[in-house]
Motif scaffolding. Sequence first.
Motif, short mmCIF file in Angstrom:
data_model
loop_
_atom_site.label_atom_id
_atom_site.label_comp_id
_atom_site.label_asym_id
_atom_site.label_seq_id
_atom_site.Cartn_x
_atom_site.Cartn_y
_atom_site.Cartn_z
N ARG A 113 0.84 -1.21 0.00
CA ARG A 113 0.00 0.00 0.00
C ARG A 113 0.87 1.26 0.00
O ARG A 113 0.57 2.23 -0.69
CB ARG A 113 -0.93 0.00 1.21
N LEU A 114 1.96 1.24 0.75
CA LEU A 114 2.84 2.41 0.77
C LEU A 114 3.45 2.66 -0.60
O LEU A 114 3.56 3.81 -1.04
CB LEU A 114 3.96 2.21 1.80
N GLN A 177 0.22 3.47 7.37
CA GLN A 177 -0.57 3.48 6.15
C GLN A 177 -1.26 4.82 5.92
O GLN A 177 -1.68 5.13 4.81
CB GLN A 177 -1.63 2.38 6.20
#
Length: 290
Positions: A113-114, A177
């Motif tokens: 996700r990063l 996140q």
Amino acid sequence: AFIAKAVWDFPTTRDLIDAVRHRPTLRRLCGWETLGEIPGESTFSRAFAAFAEDQLPQRIHEAMIQARYGDKIAGHVSRDATAIHGREKAARKEPKPVPPSEGEGPASPQPTRLQRQLERNQDENLADLPRACDWGTKKDSKGKKQSWRGYKLHLDVIDGDVPISWLLTSASMHDSQAAIPLAQMSAERVTSLYDLADAAYDAKEIREMCERLGHVALIDHNPRRGEKRQFAPAQAIRYRQRSSAERVNSHLHDNHGGRHVRVRGAAKVAAHLSFGLLVIAAEQLLTMLC
């Protein structure tokens, strides 16, 4: 009236209505000249639902920060997250994808996700964050694990303990996140120099986003492998400013509604907390003017 509820930390809407009825000055400040004009509890509930859907307190806060601080430079942006206890059932966890069988060979690694956040704009990153009520676990200052059911509030605070942006996510989501979407949001509102965060935000993608925004990242090193790296003496002094985010979190919980979350659903919980953070931002800006 909902701002007044956050100012005096009234636990329920019924307490708010009672205060409006018995305080003539407050009643007139809210726009009602007579007792008969004060709406009932159901009308307050419908109005709050409309405000939450429209994200009204969030938009008021953004406009206030840009109007009162947009042309100034903030030295430090302190980033932190805090637990928000919910009053609803935790959502069911989605089953994890089944790994491929031996005959199919190894699956190609998917970007994290990063990594995806670095390539997307703010709106896309915000839309990707989970917001359902679930269970979260975090270590306290003594290293003991604490679990709660609800949400997690991610917060950016500048010098003077002024909250400038925040996000509400599922309790289970890791603090890191939310760092990149928060950084993108804060950069649109104020000009800042340093990003301060604890070891939970120690990731190369977060540091890269700080560099893209022209910020100096002072993030505590997480010794996943090898020895812990220490700050230089001057950096260590600056890093002390990170406590401003913890102070705002405590102020929200103790004095402006953080412990009285009685609404359900991420949108309504976010609106409830936003009224409290709006009040804190106004208080701190007024303090700086004085």
